[in-house]
Design a protein around this motif. Structure first.
Motif, PDB file in Angstrom:
ATOM      1  N   PRO A  15       0.878  -1.195  -0.074  1.00 57.37           N
ATOM      2  CA  PRO A  15      -0.030  -0.170   0.465  1.00 57.37           C
ATOM      3  C   PRO A  15       0.496   1.413  -0.214  1.00 57.37           C
ATOM      4  CG  PRO A  15      -0.861  -2.099   2.015  1.00 57.37           C
ATOM      5  CD  PRO A  15       0.636  -1.950   0.968  1.00 57.37           C
ATOM      6  N   THR A  16       2.333   1.077   0.602  1.00 60.26           N
ATOM      7  CA  THR A  16       2.764   1.947   0.188  1.00 60.26           C
ATOM      8  C   THR A  16       3.714   2.283  -1.094  1.00 60.26           C
ATOM      9  OG1 THR A  16       3.024   1.944   3.182  1.00 60.26           O
ATOM     10  CG2 THR A  16       4.561   3.282   2.036  1.00 60.26           C
ATOM     11  N   PHE A  17       3.739   1.364  -1.364  1.00 61.23           N
ATOM     12  CA  PHE A  17       4.664   1.742  -2.340  1.00 61.23           C
ATOM     13  C   PHE A  17       4.208   1.996  -3.257  1.00 61.23           C
ATOM     14  CE2 PHE A  17       3.490  -0.573  -6.248  1.00 61.23           C
ATOM     15  CZ  PHE A  17       4.890  -0.311  -7.426  1.00 61.23           C
ATOM     16  N   LEU A  18       2.717   2.251  -3.320  1.00 53.72           N
ATOM     17  CA  LEU A  18       1.442   2.313  -5.078  1.00 53.72           C
ATOM     18  C   LEU A  18       1.504   4.126  -4.445  1.00 53.72           C
ATOM     19  CD1 LEU A  18      -1.992   0.338  -3.986  1.00 53.72           C
ATOM     20  CD2 LEU A  18      -0.368   0.644  -6.198  1.00 53.72           C
ATOM     21  N   ARG A  19       2.020   4.483  -3.179  1.00 53.40           N
ATOM     22  CA  ARG A  19       1.249   6.194  -2.873  1.00 53.40           C
ATOM     23  C   ARG A  19       2.196   5.987  -3.287  1.00 53.40           C
ATOM     24  NH1 ARG A  19       0.632   5.660   1.746  1.00 53.40           N
ATOM     25  NH2 ARG A  19       3.495   6.668   2.811  1.00 53.40           N
ATOM     26  N   ARG A  20       3.943   5.850  -2.905  1.00 50.66           N
ATOM     27  CA  ARG A  20       5.212   6.490  -3.426  1.00 50.66           C
ATOM     28  C   ARG A  20       5.821   6.663  -5.257  1.00 50.66           C
ATOM     29  NH1 ARG A  20       9.622   3.814   0.806  1.00 50.66           N
ATOM     30  NH2 ARG A  20      10.908   5.092  -0.792  1.00 50.66           N
ATOM     31  N   ARG A  21       4.901   5.202  -4.965  1.00 47.64           N
ATOM     32  CA  ARG A  21       5.233   5.818  -6.872  1.00 47.64           C
ATOM     33  C   ARG A  21       4.345   6.430  -7.517  1.00 47.64           C
ATOM     34  NH1 ARG A  21       3.097   0.430 -10.722  1.00 47.64           N
ATOM     35  NH2 ARG A  21       0.839   1.550  -9.872  1.00 47.64           N
ATOM     36  N   GLU A  22       2.977   6.387  -7.587  1.00 45.64           N
ATOM     37  CA  GLU A  22       2.686   7.699  -8.113  1.00 45.64           C
ATOM     38  C   GLU A  22       3.220   8.739  -7.546  1.00 45.64           C
ATOM     39  OE1 GLU A  22      -0.348   7.931  -9.372  1.00 45.64           O
ATOM     40  OE2 GLU A  22      -0.181   5.646  -9.812  1.00 45.64           O
ATOM     41  N   GLU A  23       3.881   9.114  -6.312  1.00 47.01           N
ATOM     42  CA  GLU A  23       4.437  10.909  -6.297  1.00 47.01           C
ATOM     43  C   GLU A  23       5.419  10.582  -6.556  1.00 47.01           C
ATOM     44  OE1 GLU A  23       5.695   9.889  -2.142  1.00 47.01           O
ATOM     45  OE2 GLU A  23       3.383  10.784  -1.552  1.00 47.01           O
ATOM     46  N   THR A  24       6.560   9.269  -7.125  1.00 41.87           N
ATOM     47  CA  THR A  24       8.142   9.522  -8.555  1.00 41.87           C
ATOM     48  C   THR A  24       7.558   9.587  -9.676  1.00 41.87           C
ATOM     49  OG1 THR A  24       8.544   7.983  -6.798  1.00 41.87           O
ATOM     50  CG2 THR A  24       9.725   7.710  -8.816  1.00 41.87           C
ATOM     51  N   LEU A  25       5.866   9.036  -9.872  1.00 41.57           N
ATOM     52  CA  LEU A  25       6.149   8.816 -11.453  1.00 41.57           C
ATOM     53  C   LEU A  25       5.464  10.654 -12.036  1.00 41.57           C
ATOM     54  CD1 LEU A  25       3.361   6.058 -12.603  1.00 41.57           C
ATOM     55  CD2 LEU A  25       5.978   6.361 -13.007  1.00 41.57           C
ATOM     56  N   HIS A  26       5.154  11.315 -10.459  1.00 38.50           N
ATOM     57  CA  HIS A  26       4.019  12.601 -10.829  1.00 38.50           C
ATOM     58  C   HIS A  26       5.780  13.277 -10.294  1.00 38.50           C
ATOM     59  CE1 HIS A  26       2.141  16.290 -10.707  1.00 38.50           C
ATOM     60  NE2 HIS A  26       2.745  16.788  -9.451  1.00 38.50           N
ATOM     61  N   ALA A  27       6.838  13.069 -10.395  1.00 36.95           N
ATOM     62  CA  ALA A  27       8.079  13.652 -10.157  1.00 36.95           C
ATOM     63  C   ALA A  27       8.661  13.723 -11.364  1.00 36.95           C
ATOM     64  CB  ALA A  27       9.177  13.502  -8.979  1.00 36.95           C
ATOM     65  N   GLU A  28       8.672  12.477 -11.703  1.00 35.42           N
ATOM     66  CA  GLU A  28       9.544  12.281 -13.437  1.00 35.42           C
ATOM     67  C   GLU A  28       8.567  12.467 -14.331  1.00 35.42           C
ATOM     68  OE1 GLU A  28      11.037   7.796 -15.417  1.00 35.42           O
ATOM     69  OE2 GLU A  28       9.122   8.607 -15.505  1.00 35.42           O
ATOM     70  N   GLU A  29       7.596  13.296 -14.590  1.00 33.99           N
ATOM     71  CA  GLU A  29       6.558  13.683 -15.925  1.00 33.99           C
ATOM     72  C   GLU A  29       7.252  15.569 -15.053  1.00 33.99           C
ATOM     73  OE1 GLU A  29       1.687  14.701 -17.250  1.00 33.99           O
ATOM     74  OE2 GLU A  29       2.445  13.181 -15.682  1.00 33.99           O
ATOM     75  N   GLN A  30       7.411  15.608 -14.462  1.00 31.56           N
ATOM     76  CA  GLN A  30       7.547  17.443 -14.452  1.00 31.56           C
ATOM     77  C   GLN A  30       9.057  17.763 -14.995  1.00 31.56           C
ATOM     78  OE1 GLN A  30       6.236  18.668 -10.309  1.00 31.56           O
ATOM     79  NE2 GLN A  30       4.562  19.718 -11.179  1.00 31.56           N
ATOM     80  N   GLN A  31       9.508  16.435 -14.292  1.00 30.62           N
ATOM     81  CA  GLN A  31      11.065  16.562 -15.119  1.00 30.62           C
ATOM     82  C   GLN A  31      11.398  16.744 -16.456  1.00 30.62           C
ATOM     83  OE1 GLN A  31      13.692  14.248 -13.617  1.00 30.62           O
ATOM     84  NE2 GLN A  31      15.666  14.657 -14.607  1.00 30.62           N
ATOM     85  N   TRP A  32      10.333  15.506 -16.819  1.00 33.70           N
ATOM     86  CA  TRP A  32      11.120  15.381 -18.527  1.00 33.70           C
ATOM     87  C   TRP A  32       9.909  16.529 -18.950  1.00 33.70           C
ATOM     88  CZ3 TRP A  32       8.993   9.473 -19.622  1.00 33.70           C
ATOM     89  CH2 TRP A  32      10.493   9.209 -19.121  1.00 33.70           C
ATOM     90  N   GLN A  33       8.717  17.733 -18.507  1.00 31.34           N
ATOM     91  CA  GLN A  33       8.199  18.349 -19.236  1.00 31.34           C
ATOM     92  C   GLN A  33       9.169  19.803 -19.090  1.00 31.34           C
ATOM     93  OE1 GLN A  33       4.734  19.311 -17.322  1.00 31.34           O
ATOM     94  NE2 GLN A  33       3.441  17.952 -17.831  1.00 31.34           N
TER      95      GLN A  33
END
Length: 630
Positions: free
Chosen positions: A238-256
């Motif tokens: 359950p903690t992984f699901l929350r932290r993965r969403e945060e990681t993917l969001h940060a990756e998307e912003q970095q790519w933008q």
């Protein structure tokens, strides 16, 4: 030193690399859940760790003397002998000694007294090596996995053969156990037992599973394989699901931000002649580097776009069964079943393997006539039946050929679509669509079966174990699809989370052919099911002559003073252990802990294992004392 390590491992099979310079360290007692999309290389990674494959570069390093056992996703073709003999192979030399002992014992029983001395020597050897407790473990595992030790393995189905391989892996008590989809082909009771067995053991686990409840129960670490890289989350699922969403969001912003800067530099390099004469060559080299970095970027695979082709509405009544009975010979399969299924119902069927769930489906659909009782079917029923055993795929044909033959289009609900476009909805790229089915992963084959199924129209959907091998994201999309489907769903599944999210009612097998109706999903059934009555104590035989003195009345034993004090203190003890456990979970979830604490990580994980064992003992003891206090 870690129990095993992947050190800068890379591997490719002619296309994009499955792994690019990945590293992973596994400590003793870790229970690592390995996640990732179908076809991303999870099974290949387990084979690398097991030593079945060699990396293109890097190394897989194990501590000296570490024993590794594995449950593969695909069943090997070289299984021979009986189930018992195959399982004993998991015990190594002790297993061979046990096998020799039983063969000698059988010869002696058949009258060959010349083997008696060899039998005695074999017995002494087993006593010296501690073989007898291991034989008891083999018996327990075979019993819980519903395996008959005397049956030849070659006579078994693929699913039962996987249970044999699971038993072989468990009895060896290895240092590291690799499990690839261990809950496939197991019923719910067996999955519960397997969870408890693995939690009680001190085994170090790396496992791939689609079963979210199994993942939540076992994983102390969650590792995701995504686009050739490993992302290690030191936390539960359950903690992984929350932290993965945060990681993917940060990756998307970095790519933008990167893409905006790259676009600005491309505008600059294309300015007029005067600007080109004065341009900074260092800036030009940086632009070339950025272009190369953008070219090498591996975008995350999109989501499946699953869509059911709904037929016109069925009648309000789908099926009505009243007092229905069916059996084979003297064995009742369905006994005195009365139930009504209406349009829009989503019914889950729960029960152990082999009790007749498929037979029940055939009765509900009118494919079998009841031997007793009445069956009434509704009108305008358009049924789609998803069954892996019926929907066979040609392993030598390509993905496209399995779906549309040699045609470029496929009819989806009566409308032609280009086959490549339709397959992309199920995450098959054009290159993958030209791939032979035999090299697909289990999950990719499953997606292809769904693609074939969803080309047809239906208002009644029958799904027999649809979740096997599907990755978690596709599984969640299938749940959403079924929730939006306005027709009727009949579902056979051992996936507890899937049942809870999809069905509105259940038919549960409760022995001797009885299927009982319950409202809600799996957890609702657990709350509603009757509590089994304790077995009555055996009645002692009456003495031949009655005793002259009056017999004392049997009284239940009461709690002693010490036991009462122990019972009063147990809730506080459990609370303290759970508080400590929560603190350690929080510490392990903090990435900074791994940088600052060094060797303390291993100590914390060892303490987590001890806490789980202490809590389990406390709860068992609390239940015992509560029973005496009643």
């Amino acid at each position: 030193m870690a129990l095993l390590s992947l050190q800068n491992v890379s591997l490719a099979f002619g296309g994009p690399a499955l792994f690019e310079d990945v590293s992973l360290h596994v400590e003793r007692g870790d229970r690592v859940g390995l996640l990732g999309r179908n076809g991303c290389g999870k099974s290949t990674l387990l084979r690398l760790i097991a030593g079945e494959l060699k990396p293109d570069s890097g190394a897989v390093v194990c501590r000296q003397g570490v024993r590794i056992a594995s449950l593969p996703q695909d069943v090997p073709a070289d299984l021979t002998g009986t189930v018992y003999e195959e399982v004993l192979c998991g015990l190594g030399p002790v297993g061979q000694d046990l096998l020799r002992y039983h063969r000698l014992a059988r010869l002696v029983r058949d009258g060959d007294e010349s083997r008696l001395q060899a039998l005695l020597e074999s017995q002494q050897s087993l006593e010296a090596s501690g073989g007898w407790p291991l034989e008891q473990l083999v018996g327990q595992v075979l019993s819980h996995l519903h395996l008959d030790g005397d049956v030849p393995v070659c006579d078994l189905s693929g699913g039962v053969k996987r249970r044999v391989l699971l038993a072989r892996a468990l009895v060896g008590e290895p240092d590291v156990l690799l499990l690839d989809e261990p809950t496939n082909h197991l019923d719910i009771d067996t999955i519960d037992w397997l969870e408890s067995f693995l939690l009680r053991s001190s085994l170090t686990l790396l496992f791939v599973t689609h079963d979210r409840e199994f993942l939540k129960a076992l994983a102390t670490r969650t590792v995701e394989l995504d686009r050739g890289h490993l992302f290690d989350f030191a936390c539960d699922y359950p903690t992984f699901l929350r932290r993965r969403e945060e990681t993917l969001h940060a990756e998307e912003q970095q790519w933008q931000r990167f893409d905006r800067k790259l676009a600005q530099e491309e505008v600059w390099i294309r300015q007029g002649i005067k600007a080109r004469r004065t341009r900074n060559m260092g800036r030009v080299r940086e632009l070339q580097r950025m272009r190369e970095e953008r070219l090498q970027r591996r975008n995350r695979t999109g989501k499946s776009r699953l869509q059911l082709q709904e037929a016109s509405r069925s009648g309000k009544l789908v099926a009505e069964l009243e007092g229905v009975c069916f059996g084979y010979g003297d064995k009742p399969v369905v006994k005195d079943l009365t139930t009504t299924i209406m349009r829009g119902d989503r019914v889950g069927i729960i029960g152990p393997n082999g009790v007749g769930k498929s037979t029940l489906l055939k009765l509900i659909l009118g494919q079998l006539a009841p031997q007793q009782g009445q069956l009434r079917l509704g009108t305008n029923l358009e049924v789609l039946y998803f069954d892996q055993l019926r929907e066979q795929l040609d392993p030598d044909a390509t993905v496209q050929q399995n779906l549309s033959g040699d045609q470029d289009t496929v009819l989806v609900g009566g409308t032609p679509r280009h086959v490549y476009g339709y397959l992309q909805d199920f995450l098959f790229t054009p290159d993958r669509a030209r791939t032979p089915v035999r090299i697909l992963s289990g999950g990719e084959r499953h997606r292809l079966l769904l693609a074939k199924l969803f080309t047809r129209e239906a208002n009644v959907l029958v799904l027999d174990e649809p979740t096997n091998d599907l990755d978690l994201e596709t599984l969640e999309l299938l749940e959403e699809l079924l929730a939006e489907f306005s027709g009727t769903v009949l579902l056979v599944s051992h996936d507890r989370a899937f049942l809870d999210r999809v069905v509105t009612g259940t038919l549960v097998y409760e022995g001797e052919g009885r299927f009982v109706d319950y409202v809600g999903g799996y957890q609702d059934w657990l709350r509603q099911r009757p509590v089994p009555e304790p077995e009555p104590e055996p009645v002692a035989a009456k003495p031949a002559k009655p005793a002259k003195s009056k017999p004392e009345r049997s009284r239940p034993r009461k709690l002693s003073f010490k036991e009462r004090r122990e019972l009063e203190g147990l809730p506080l003890r459990i609370e303290a252990l759970e508080t400590e456990q929560a603190d350690l979970h929080e510490k392990l979830a903090d990435p900074a802990f791994y940088k600052e604490q060094g060797d303390a990580v291993s100590a914390v994980r060892d303490r987590m294992t001890c806490l789980e064992e202490e809590l389990a003992e406390c709860f068992v003891r609390w239940e015992e004392l509560e029973a005496l206090a009643e």
